[in-house]
Scaffold this active site. Sequence first.
Site, PDB file in Angstrom:
ATOM      1  N   PRO B 170      33.822  19.286  12.573  1.00  0.00           N
ATOM      2  CA  PRO B 170      34.183  20.457  11.599  1.00  0.00           C
ATOM      3  C   PRO B 170      35.174  20.238  10.494  1.00  0.00           C
ATOM      4  O   PRO B 170      35.389  21.201   9.719  1.00  0.00           O
ATOM      5  CB  PRO B 170      34.823  21.574  12.410  1.00  0.00           C
ATOM      6  CG  PRO B 170      35.341  20.648  13.287  1.00  0.00           C
ATOM      7  CD  PRO B 170      34.630  19.159  13.481  1.00  0.00           C
ATOM      8  N   CYS B 171      35.316  18.999  10.387  1.00  0.00           N
ATOM      9  CA  CYS B 171      36.707  18.759   9.258  1.00  0.00           C
ATOM     10  C   CYS B 171      36.327  19.069   7.878  1.00  0.00           C
ATOM     11  O   CYS B 171      37.082  19.842   7.370  1.00  0.00           O
ATOM     12  CB  CYS B 171      36.707  17.239   9.228  1.00  0.00           C
ATOM     13  SG  CYS B 171      36.518  16.210  10.732  1.00  0.00           S
ATOM     14  N   ARG B 172      34.992  19.063   7.367  1.00  0.00           N
ATOM     15  CA  ARG B 172      34.817  19.716   6.235  1.00  0.00           C
ATOM     16  C   ARG B 172      34.041  20.899   6.075  1.00  0.00           C
ATOM     17  O   ARG B 172      33.144  21.010   5.183  1.00  0.00           O
ATOM     18  CB  ARG B 172      33.988  18.470   5.281  1.00  0.00           C
ATOM     19  CG  ARG B 172      34.901  17.219   5.057  1.00  0.00           C
ATOM     20  CD  ARG B 172      34.070  16.294   4.168  1.00  0.00           C
ATOM     21  NE  ARG B 172      34.382  15.025   4.466  1.00  0.00           N
ATOM     22  CZ  ARG B 172      35.111  14.283   3.299  1.00  0.00           C
ATOM     23  NH1 ARG B 172      35.299  15.221   2.262  1.00  0.00           N
ATOM     24  NH2 ARG B 172      35.588  13.292   3.436  1.00  0.00           N
TER      25      ARG B 172
END
Lengths: 120, 287
Positions: B170-172
């Site tokens: 989900p980082c980006r």
Amino acid sequence: MSANAESPTETQKDEPSTPQQPTEDSGTADEKKKIDVLLKAVGDTPIMKTKKWSVEKGRTVQSLSQFISRFLKMEANEQLFIYVNQSFSPSPDQEVGVLFECFGSDGKLVLHYCKSQAWG
Amino acid sequence: MSSCFLDEETFCQCCQLLLQHSHSLCDGWSWEQVKGSEGYLRKTALGTGRTRCILDQQGNSSDQHQERTFSLSFHNDEDDEDDGAVCCIQEESSSSSVVQYEYHILYSCSYQTPVLYFRASTLEGRSLCLEEVWDSVHPNYRQRLQHRPWDTITQQEHPLLGQSFFVLHPCRTEEFMMPVLKAALEEHRQVNYIVTWLSVVGPVVGLDVPLSYCTQVPEPPHTPSSSPQPPSSSPQPPSSSPQPPSSSPQPPSSSPQPPSSSPQPPSSSPQPPSSSPQPPALGTKPG
């Protein structure tokens, strides 16, 4: 950034279903059931020199996405995202004709596109 | 920008609105409550994926229709004075088969975004390994995944269940949510964060989101204290959101989705917008 004036249809002759540039007069009667798609860049994504394309209704979002990616000469680590209505992303297997019928306005389907390094 | 992030209360509201539409479609989503306050959306579905099986010594396998691929394994031989790479070839076969998926949508406090967890197994009950999951990613996303697979899908412990799940990183999330949220902010409308987010991440791992979610699921209310609006039977979401000129869109998929990731033809012939004043567009005459 695709700054050249080369028409994509000339570089991709091996693909029979490449989107073609429509003529300027929108009254062209087309037997093949094509729809007009207007591509708008989001953020700092490169803007396509030709924004308006005539696309066959049965063409999938994935196919259009690949076309834009090649047109923009995207890197392998980049992913193209396409948005309809600026509110959701259509499934890659969705046909553009269906999107046009649900979300088209003024005779065209407006799609916003954005390149990103998502996911990571 | 704080508007690109999702607080937990809005997450729950968006999920409930999605859930209501899912019930009307019999789309299979359910809400699972854990530990009293935390919960997640859950759905199981059949899809296609690429699974592998090891061929027996005669080169046969139980599946008749397969492609034979060879996987290269490199082993570091400690005794070897050279670089230490010994190459052995193991014959496997990779085939397209029906896969049982289980999808969970959780809220991540640290990222302040939703996160998609999932697991996949064959119909015989064997869990897919990570490489098989990577091979099963939708072709539209495969190049990006193959470039950096470890940044995209890996295995992690499910935060609430403690079991091993695959997770889409989900980082980006903010990057692909930003265009939608920014446009909504400028136009003074809201979007259902979960619906938008799911429309982006779902297809990557075989989870198709019918178009009607994008037209018929309302946005959460502005004030957190008010309860979510029940979905109306007509395709008119709350008036705060601007609608495309077609005031009665006919989403093509109103029936339960077939368990495949192949292109979704409309179940009935799509109706061109009936009430919009625009001139007929090119090629819209039904065929």
